[in-house]
Design an enzyme around this catalytic site. Structure first.
Site, PDB file in Angstrom:
ATOM      1  N   THR A   1      30.113  41.092  28.864  1.00 60.25           N
ATOM      2  CA  THR A   1      30.350  41.933  30.054  1.00 60.25           C
ATOM      3  C   THR A   1      30.639  43.353  29.579  1.00 60.25           C
ATOM      4  OG1 THR A   1      32.740  41.663  30.046  1.00 60.25           O
ATOM      5  CG2 THR A   1      31.490  39.994  31.256  1.00 60.25           C
TER       6      THR A   1
ATOM      7  N   TYR B   1      47.979  42.056  26.357  1.00 61.38           N
ATOM      8  CA  TYR B   1      46.927  41.286  27.032  1.00 61.38           C
ATOM      9  C   TYR B   1      47.267  39.789  26.979  1.00 61.38           C
ATOM     10  CZ  TYR B   1      42.149  39.807  28.247  1.00 61.38           C
ATOM     11  OH  TYR B   1      41.044  39.233  28.853  1.00 61.38           O
TER      12      TYR B   1
ATOM     13  N   ASP C   1      43.086  47.847  45.174  1.00 59.24           N
ATOM     14  CA  ASP C   1      43.769  47.821  43.882  1.00 59.24           C
ATOM     15  C   ASP C   1      44.693  46.608  43.903  1.00 59.24           C
ATOM     16  OD1 ASP C   1      45.464  48.131  41.738  1.00 59.24           O
ATOM     17  OD2 ASP C   1      45.860  50.262  42.077  1.00 59.24           O
ATOM     18  N   VAL C   2      44.432  45.636  43.032  1.00 59.76           N
ATOM     19  CA  VAL C   2      45.210  44.385  43.097  1.00 59.76           C
ATOM     20  C   VAL C   2      46.678  44.578  42.711  1.00 59.76           C
ATOM     21  CG1 VAL C   2      43.213  42.871  42.768  1.00 59.76           C
ATOM     22  CG2 VAL C   2      44.563  43.590  40.762  1.00 59.76           C
TER      23      VAL C   2
ATOM     24  N   LYS D   1      48.018  37.193  30.008  1.00 62.34           N
ATOM     25  CA  LYS D   1      47.168  36.020  30.243  1.00 62.34           C
ATOM     26  C   LYS D   1      47.945  34.711  30.062  1.00 62.34           C
ATOM     27  CE  LYS D   1      43.387  38.295  31.282  1.00 62.34           C
ATOM     28  NZ  LYS D   1      42.933  38.334  32.681  1.00 62.34           N
TER      29      LYS D   1
ATOM     30  N   ASP E   1      37.533  45.024  44.796  1.00 61.72           N
ATOM     31  CA  ASP E   1      37.562  45.723  43.509  1.00 61.72           C
ATOM     32  C   ASP E   1      38.033  47.166  43.745  1.00 61.72           C
ATOM     33  OD1 ASP E   1      35.900  44.968  40.636  1.00 61.72           O
ATOM     34  OD2 ASP E   1      36.430  47.079  40.912  1.00 61.72           O
TER      35      ASP E   1
ATOM     36  N   ASN F   1      40.332  37.513  39.658  1.00 57.76           N
ATOM     37  CA  ASN F   1      39.678  37.754  38.368  1.00 57.76           C
ATOM     38  C   ASN F   1      39.863  39.165  37.830  1.00 57.76           C
ATOM     39  OD1 ASN F   1      37.151  37.656  36.445  1.00 57.76           O
ATOM     40  ND2 ASN F   1      36.607  39.154  38.023  1.00 57.76           N
TER      41      ASN F   1
HETATM   42  P1  NAD Z   1      34.768  43.881  33.632  1.00 58.01           P
HETATM   43  O1  NAD Z   1      35.467  45.087  33.093  1.00 58.01           O
HETATM   44  O2  NAD Z   1      33.306  43.770  33.510  1.00 58.01           O
HETATM   45  O3  NAD Z   1      35.182  43.682  35.160  1.00 58.01           O
HETATM   46  C1  NAD Z   1      36.518  43.786  35.582  1.00 58.01           C
HETATM   47  C2  NAD Z   1      36.532  44.268  37.020  1.00 58.01           C
HETATM   48  O4  NAD Z   1      37.907  44.350  37.439  1.00 58.01           O
HETATM   49  C3  NAD Z   1      35.935  45.676  37.187  1.00 58.01           C
HETATM   50  O5  NAD Z   1      34.984  45.666  38.231  1.00 58.01           O
HETATM   51  C4  NAD Z   1      37.129  46.545  37.524  1.00 58.01           C
HETATM   52  O6  NAD Z   1      36.820  47.629  38.389  1.00 58.01           O
HETATM   53  C5  NAD Z   1      38.048  45.540  38.212  1.00 58.01           C
HETATM   54  N1  NAD Z   1      39.437  45.982  38.216  1.00 58.01           N
HETATM   55  C6  NAD Z   1      40.146  46.509  37.189  1.00 58.01           C
HETATM   56  N2  NAD Z   1      41.379  46.864  37.603  1.00 58.01           N
HETATM   57  C7  NAD Z   1      41.439  46.550  38.926  1.00 58.01           C
HETATM   58  C8  NAD Z   1      42.453  46.681  39.919  1.00 58.01           C
HETATM   59  N3  NAD Z   1      43.657  47.221  39.635  1.00 58.01           N
HETATM   60  N4  NAD Z   1      42.188  46.255  41.170  1.00 58.01           N
HETATM   61  C9  NAD Z   1      40.973  45.735  41.476  1.00 58.01           C
HETATM   62  N5  NAD Z   1      39.976  45.583  40.579  1.00 58.01           N
HETATM   63  C10 NAD Z   1      40.206  45.990  39.319  1.00 58.01           C
HETATM   64  O7  NAD Z   1      35.479  42.643  32.928  1.00 58.01           O
HETATM   65  P2  NAD Z   1      35.076  41.096  32.778  1.00 58.01           P
HETATM   66  O8  NAD Z   1      34.763  40.884  31.355  1.00 58.01           O
HETATM   67  O9  NAD Z   1      34.141  40.673  33.838  1.00 58.01           O
HETATM   68  O10 NAD Z   1      36.503  40.440  32.994  1.00 58.01           O
HETATM   69  C11 NAD Z   1      36.901  39.817  34.196  1.00 58.01           C
HETATM   70  C12 NAD Z   1      38.203  39.073  33.921  1.00 58.01           C
HETATM   71  O11 NAD Z   1      37.996  38.085  32.913  1.00 58.01           O
HETATM   72  C13 NAD Z   1      39.335  39.965  33.412  1.00 58.01           C
HETATM   73  O12 NAD Z   1      40.557  39.565  33.987  1.00 58.01           O
HETATM   74  C14 NAD Z   1      39.335  39.699  31.917  1.00 58.01           C
HETATM   75  O13 NAD Z   1      40.605  39.941  31.347  1.00 58.01           O
HETATM   76  C15 NAD Z   1      38.967  38.229  31.896  1.00 58.01           C
HETATM   77  N6  NAD Z   1      38.396  37.798  30.629  1.00 58.01           N
HETATM   78  C16 NAD Z   1      37.249  38.379  30.162  1.00 58.01           C
HETATM   79  C17 NAD Z   1      36.736  37.932  28.959  1.00 58.01           C
HETATM   80  C18 NAD Z   1      35.463  38.495  28.387  1.00 58.01           C
HETATM   81  O14 NAD Z   1      35.158  38.165  27.230  1.00 58.01           O
HETATM   82  N7  NAD Z   1      34.696  39.307  29.109  1.00 58.01           N
HETATM   83  C19 NAD Z   1      37.413  36.931  28.235  1.00 58.01           C
HETATM   84  C20 NAD Z   1      38.563  36.382  28.756  1.00 58.01           C
HETATM   85  C21 NAD Z   1      39.056  36.825  29.960  1.00 58.01           C
END
Ligand code: NAD
Length: 256
Positions: free
Chosen positions: A196, A161, A68-69, A165, A41, A95
């Site tokens: 989240t 977004y 950083d991904v 996706k 992360d 993720n």
């Molecule tokens: P979150 O914001 O709680 O966690 C996301 C994590 O990704 C964070 O820890 C952040 O530091 C990390 N991150 C961001 N940019 C980064 C980078 N460049 N390199 C490394 N790490 C990085 O979000 P979440 O809700 O747990 O979401 C996780 C994934 O699920 C995301 O891809 C999001 O788009 C997807 N998603 C979430 C939901 C939802 O409702 N929460 C729905 C559909 C998809």
């Protein structure tokens, strides 16, 4: 909530976005199932907290990787360190992702577009580019990339977004065909609205706020991170051995 049991003893899992939300819950689930887990992360602080939670569970000590991904060097180094320390890489959850401020397509700045596509889509590509050669060499592995309900339908105010996706699903399906005969399975998971930090931030800016989010879920509630983790662990398990190239929707009926 706990994820139903799986046996990952002797296996190595790698999770990006592991400092928060769905990534943290999935990393914890892999660790509880017996895997050695590498956590990647941007947030060193968040990673330390996930590692603390894993240690508090009495699981194997996790490897934390600030990464950083969107940066190919970071990603190669994180995957390389995982294989160096743990010897292999069996189950991956790519993720990491960021949300888009709500607004019409033409209002998206080029830099927001690049950031959103960069983290979700280019990030998953760079991760797979680093991970797959190790999996091919060791005789197989399983990858799950995170997409979204916005990967299978359009959402008003979410063009960047949704483009990212949808792209993750195209990437997943095509790469799954490329490596099917190498015993490397590649799938996507498409969460609905999951409780989240991301959704708390998003709900604050969206018309209708948090009540509106619940109203968008036919099941009448938001999802829990562990409910996505459960799907990821199944997809990476031997039970998912005949499943590759799929995009599994876990969304309480949101996109039905
Ligand atoms: P979150 O914001 O709680 O966690 C996301 C994590 O990704 C964070 O820890 C952040 O530091 C990390 N991150 C961001 N940019 C980064 C980078 N460049 N390199 C490394 N790490 C990085 O979000 P979440 O809700 O747990 O979401 C996780 C994934 O699920 C995301 O891809 C999001 O788009 C997807 N998603 C979430 C939901 C939802 O409702 N929460 C729905 C559909 C998809």
């Amino acid at each position: 909530m706990t994820v139903p049991p799986h046996d990952y003893n002797g296996r190595v899992a790698f999770v990006t976005g592991a400092a928060s939300g769905i990534g943290r819950a999935t990393a914890l689930a892999f660790a509880r199932a017996g895997a050695q887990v590498a956590l990647a992360d941007l947030s060193a602080e968040g990673l330390a907290e996930t590692a603390r939670l894993i240690a508090a569970d009495g699981a194997h000590q996790a490897l934390t990787l600030t990464c950083d991904v969107t940066n190919e060097h970071d990603v190669q180094a994180a995957v390389g360190k995982t294989v160096e320390d743990f010897g292999r890489i069996d189950a991956v959850f790519n993720n990491a992702g960021i949300e888009q401020p709500v607004g019409p397509a033409t209002g998206i700045t080029k830099s927001d577009w690049d950031r959103i596509i960069g983290v979700s889509l280019t990030g998953a590509f760079l991760c797979m580019k680093a991970q797959i050669p190790h999996m091919v060499r060791q005789g197989g592995g399983a990858i799950v990339n995170v997409s979204s309900g916005a990967g299978v339908k359009g959402f008003k105010g979410q063009a960047a977004y949704a483009a990212a996706k949808h792209g993750v699903i195209g990437l997943t399906k095509s790469a799954a065909l490329d490596y099917a005969t190498d015993n490397v399975r590649i799938n996507a998971v498409c969460p609905g609205i999951i409780e989240t930090e991301m959704i708390r931030r998003f709900g604050d800016t969206r018309p209708g706020g948090h009540e509106g989010l619940i109203a968008d879920e036919p099941i009448g509630r938001l999802g829990k991170p562990e409910e996505v983790a459960s799907a990821v662990l199944w997809l990476c398990s031997d039970g998912g051995a005949f499943t590759t190239g799929t995009a599994l929707v876990v969304d309480g009926g949101q996109t039905t």
